[in-house]
Scaffold this motif. Structure first.
Motif, PDB file in Angstrom:
ATOM      1  N   LEU A  45       7.941   3.299 -14.401  1.00  0.00           N
ATOM      2  CA  LEU A  45       8.922   3.713 -13.395  1.00  0.00           C
ATOM      3  C   LEU A  45       8.220   4.259 -12.146  1.00  0.00           C
ATOM      4  CD1 LEU A  45      11.852   3.910 -12.645  1.00  0.00           C
ATOM      5  CD2 LEU A  45      11.961   6.138 -13.765  1.00  0.00           C
ATOM      6  N   ALA A  46       7.151   5.019 -12.396  1.00  0.00           N
ATOM      7  CA  ALA A  46       6.399   5.572 -11.269  1.00  0.00           C
ATOM      8  C   ALA A  46       5.824   4.456 -10.406  1.00  0.00           C
ATOM      9  CB  ALA A  46       5.273   6.475 -11.780  1.00  0.00           C
ATOM     10  N   ALA A  47       5.296   3.417 -11.047  1.00  0.00           N
ATOM     11  CA  ALA A  47       4.705   2.322 -10.294  1.00  0.00           C
ATOM     12  C   ALA A  47       5.767   1.577  -9.482  1.00  0.00           C
ATOM     13  CB  ALA A  47       4.015   1.343 -11.254  1.00  0.00           C
ATOM     14  N   VAL A  48       6.902   1.319 -10.135  1.00  0.00           N
ATOM     15  CA  VAL A  48       7.988   0.610  -9.441  1.00  0.00           C
ATOM     16  C   VAL A  48       8.499   1.453  -8.273  1.00  0.00           C
ATOM     17  CG1 VAL A  48      10.394  -0.153  -9.686  1.00  0.00           C
ATOM     18  CG2 VAL A  48       8.681  -0.810 -11.403  1.00  0.00           C
ATOM     19  N   ALA A  49       8.727   2.724  -8.543  1.00  0.00           N
ATOM     20  CA  ALA A  49       9.239   3.607  -7.493  1.00  0.00           C
ATOM     21  C   ALA A  49       8.259   3.694  -6.329  1.00  0.00           C
ATOM     22  CB  ALA A  49       9.523   4.993  -8.076  1.00  0.00           C
ATOM     23  N   GLY A  50       6.972   3.622  -6.662  1.00  0.00           N
ATOM     24  CA  GLY A  50       5.947   3.682  -5.619  1.00  0.00           C
ATOM     25  C   GLY A  50       6.056   2.518  -4.638  1.00  0.00           C
ATOM     26  N   VAL A  51       6.419   1.340  -5.159  1.00  0.00           N
ATOM     27  CA  VAL A  51       6.561   0.167  -4.280  1.00  0.00           C
ATOM     28  C   VAL A  51       7.705   0.374  -3.291  1.00  0.00           C
ATOM     29  CG1 VAL A  51       7.091  -2.300  -4.214  1.00  0.00           C
ATOM     30  CG2 VAL A  51       5.580  -1.385  -6.001  1.00  0.00           C
ATOM     31  N   PHE A  52       8.808   0.905  -3.788  1.00  0.00           N
ATOM     32  CA  PHE A  52       9.937   1.192  -2.885  1.00  0.00           C
ATOM     33  C   PHE A  52       9.516   2.189  -1.809  1.00  0.00           C
ATOM     34  CE2 PHE A  52      13.715  -0.902  -4.553  1.00  0.00           C
ATOM     35  CZ  PHE A  52      13.305  -1.303  -5.806  1.00  0.00           C
ATOM     36  N   ALA A  53       8.832   3.245  -2.251  1.00  0.00           N
ATOM     37  CA  ALA A  53       8.429   4.299  -1.321  1.00  0.00           C
ATOM     38  C   ALA A  53       7.507   3.745  -0.237  1.00  0.00           C
ATOM     39  CB  ALA A  53       7.742   5.432  -2.078  1.00  0.00           C
ATOM     40  N   LYS A  54       6.582   2.872  -0.677  1.00  0.00           N
ATOM     41  CA  LYS A  54       5.609   2.291   0.263  1.00  0.00           C
ATOM     42  C   LYS A  54       6.314   1.554   1.411  1.00  0.00           C
ATOM     43  CE  LYS A  54       2.095  -1.281   0.298  1.00  0.00           C
ATOM     44  NZ  LYS A  54       1.541  -2.355  -0.517  1.00  0.00           N
ATOM     45  N   HIS A  55       7.456   0.900   1.081  1.00  0.00           N
ATOM     46  CA  HIS A  55       8.180   0.150   2.116  1.00  0.00           C
ATOM     47  C   HIS A  55       9.292   0.989   2.747  1.00  0.00           C
ATOM     48  CE1 HIS A  55       6.125  -3.653   1.415  1.00  0.00           C
ATOM     49  NE2 HIS A  55       6.122  -3.339   0.129  1.00  0.00           N
ATOM     50  N   ASP A  56       9.261   2.292   2.425  1.00  0.00           N
ATOM     51  CA  ASP A  56      10.221   3.208   3.037  1.00  0.00           C
ATOM     52  C   ASP A  56      11.658   2.865   2.664  1.00  0.00           C
ATOM     53  OD1 ASP A  56      10.328   5.532   4.375  1.00  0.00           O
ATOM     54  OD2 ASP A  56      10.354   4.660   6.398  1.00  0.00           O
ATOM     55  N   VAL A  57      11.828   2.383   1.439  1.00  0.00           N
ATOM     56  CA  VAL A  57      13.164   2.059   0.952  1.00  0.00           C
ATOM     57  C   VAL A  57      13.593   3.151  -0.014  1.00  0.00           C
ATOM     58  CG1 VAL A  57      14.534   0.480  -0.437  1.00  0.00           C
ATOM     59  CG2 VAL A  57      12.870  -0.428   1.214  1.00  0.00           C
ATOM     60  N   SER A  58      14.724   3.766   0.267  1.00  0.00           N
ATOM     61  CA  SER A  58      15.199   4.871  -0.560  1.00  0.00           C
ATOM     62  C   SER A  58      16.090   4.335  -1.681  1.00  0.00           C
ATOM     63  CB  SER A  58      15.939   5.842   0.358  1.00  0.00           C
ATOM     64  OG  SER A  58      16.653   6.763  -0.395  1.00  0.00           O
TER      65      SER A  58
END
Lengths: 429, 429
Positions: free
Chosen positions: A364-377
């Motif tokens: 989950l942390a890895a997946v969430a990190g991808v969203f964060a990287k693209h500034d997607v909340s």
């Protein structure tokens, strides 16, 4: 009694034949409403001598020379129900430039090169009416073109293609996949032998361009419309939508963007089952309009078929005939605003993403990190286990479509993501 | 830049103030759409010196002399948002006879004496527009008046009163009785202190008259409309409807009768929950139109409120201003058909009747005998026991309303009928 208003009919297929039939059946009423009779003086067809099923016109008025018919001095109004870009454009430009009123159902031509028609209409001081081009019999263009002219339309969301709505409604009802539902639609006559224009969204995109042009007083062409069809919509997508209390519709969405531009797009999207458009089933069409003062409006009805389309053509014909008798014309094209059309990447949308992932720590942390990287909340996450795998269902807050697409692309490349089961935009909340 | 189009505004309440505000806010857009600016040259109010909340007009243009304002030579267009029969009729007849265009939201006047206004408009060759009079911002009159003029409208079924729709929706959701639901509507501002015009169906009847006139090309006045309000709708009725898979709505129904006439009526009725009008909740309005070629159409939106009503007024204002600049006018009243209006007794309807009867032999035979005597055919019967009593729920086939009413009257007098729990017309099947 006044002189008849003389009409050249270009095309005598399903819609054209219905126009002839209705003009004949309702002749007395139409004469009373217009103040003069309507007379069809010529019908242009591809081939003479076909059996026209006893149409109530003299066979001597059929011709294969459409351009010659349009140019005749005694023609007041040209009704075009042939479709396609050429030769229809040549005929209509000829008619309009010469001051003849035009009623057309040709959405492809209007979306591809409406400007040329409008310019010719202005040159010839002629009327150009095209209610039948969008959503068949639903009176939609006149409300946009006139009734709402004192208001500021902010968004138009429509189901404007009956074939795809039939297919998606059927997938939703039965759980069938796209191929199976298309087959059913073809058997029942809702889809054509070559369904490309419908299922790939070309038809809806043309209508979206016409609606956006009217709503925003800006020329929007088919090339300005972002387009995705429904061929990739899977039974898994439909199931995902159901699990969210949603249904999938092929929407055309024309909206003002925050920065003074507009965006126009056609793509499948999840909408909540409580949204008024969610209940639009079968081959029906509906268009949802939001305006600053008027609030939310919806228009609903049959979007296709010979009789409904002919009803729209005849309504326009009555209007242009009346205008001719009153020696006036309708307001010409309103494109003064000339707003910039934004690309799909800039448009803010929301995604629903369903992922098959490995069920282990850190995923989950890895997946969430991808969203964060693209500034997607992220708005909501649901994880459910399945053996060694887990299903992650994520719904985002709104973000630029390009950022969302890039997020999905990067997720696809992660080792821990076994597959992306479903990606859909979410609208109407 | 062309000379401004000069407007006299009669009335500056909720709607009037919103018209002033929108004209100011959207001045540039409106000027571009019309081809000339709009200028308010006078505002007639009942009392000067009231605080108008900083409206963007010079206070010097306010006047209490509405008639004097209408008569001013420099007024091109009169916008009337006062309501009521007099003095509005005098003002508008004065304006129209003198060739000034009129935009009005006055449904009561149009329904009571629309003919006088239309005659004055014809005399003065002036435009008379009234989109705001029916269903607020929903573009409805222009589609009926223009888009569908090539078609034959067979039936119009509408939810055109927001107050009663709010009350009935609330009764349906909570099981509350009429009194309780009305109280809630009043508290929330959906019902006026004196709710008579809404709950007794007067407002809906005026709108029904206007819709029927346009749909059938026939002058229909408020006096021609059969009217029943919702004050008698009970929690038991709502429960009966639910048990049948139906909901209760206050409908206006304008329809062609089989014998070449028309009928126009307003009354509560049960409609199936699957009918498109069943989902119209809260204070929303919707109008369902059936036409021979177009098929079924629906128009949905906010039926009341300052901003939505002002949106409709402004749409009309843009149209009449454009017409003035083009030195033309819209098609005048279309009342050529002049169809006879049938009385309610002649109209064919269906009844749902719920009876408390004694539970003994021969009861059903006696009850059925009453229906047979009045030549009313029964579609379904359901009997359920309850101690010494039984509940009989009967739905009829369609029959003349007079025969149905006489049947109910006679049932009421039967010894074995302890009470009639619910009588409702059934529509939309």
């Amino acid at each position: 009694m006044k002189e008849p208003v003389k009409v050249a009919l270009l095309g005598c297929g399903n819609v054209g034949a219905e126009v002839v039939r209705l003009l004949h059946e309702q002749a007395d009423d139409l004469t009373a409403r217009i103040g003069a009779p309507i007379e069809i003086v010529g019908v242009a067809v591809r081939r003479l001598g076909r059996d026209r099923g006893g149409l109530p016109v003299d066979s001597s008025i059929f011709t294969t020379d459409a351009l010659g018919l349009v140019k005749r001095d005694d023609v007041d109004v040209v009704v075009e129900v042939v479709g396609g870009i050429e030769p229809a454009r040549t005929w209509l430009v000829e008619a309009l430039s010469a001051g003849k009123s035009v009623v057309t159902a040709n959405k492809a031509l209007l979306a591809e090169d409406g400007g040329t028609l409008h310019d010719a209409a202005a040159r010839g001081s002629a009327d150009l009416y095209y209610e039948a081009a969008v959503a068949g019999a639903i009176p939609l263009l006149r409300p946009l073109r006139e009734s709402l002219h004192g208001d500021r339309i902010t968004r138009v969301t429509g189901i404007v293609n009956g074939t795809t709505n039939f297919i998606l409604s059927s997938m939703d009802a039965t759980g069938a996949g796209f191929g199976e539902a298309l087959e059913e639609a073809t058997t029942l006559g809702y889809a054509e032998a070559d369904p490309t224009a419908d299922v790939e969204g070309f038809d809806a995109a043309a209508k979206a361009a016409i609606l956006a042009s009217l709503a925003f007083h800006t020329r929007v062409g088919a090339a300005d419309v972002y387009r995705e069809g429904i061929t990739e919509v899977s039974a898994a997508d439909v199931a995902s939508a159901k699990a969210m209390g949603c249904t999938i519709k092929l929407l055309c969405i024309a909206t003002r963007t925050g920065d003074g531009g507009v965006s126009v797009r056609v793509h499948p999207a999840m909408i909540p089952r409580t949204h008024p458009l969610a209940g639009v089933g079968d081959a029906f069409n509906a268009v949802f309009v939001e305006a600053e003062a008027a609030g939310q409006l919806m228009f609903y009805g049959r979007g296709a078929g010979g009789a409904p389309t002919a009803s729209a053509v005849l309504g326009d014909l009555v209007a242009v005939a009346r205008n001719r008798l009153a020696k006036t014309r309708a307001a010409s094209e309103s494109a003064y605003a000339d707003l910039p059309v934004r690309s799909m990447g800039e448009v803010r949308t929301r995604y629903h993403i369903s992922l098959d992932v490995a069920d282990r720590a850190g995923v989950l942390a890895a997946v969430a990190g991808v969203f964060a990287k693209h500034d997607v909340s992220i708005a909501t996450v649901n994880q459910s286990g399945r053996g060694n795998d887990a299903i992650l269902v994520i719904v985002t807050h709104s973000a630029p479509d390009a950022a969302l697409a890039a997020t999905v692309e990067e997720l696809r490349s992660l080792d821990i993501v076994r597959s992306i089961a479903s990606v859909l935009r979410v609208e109407g909340e």
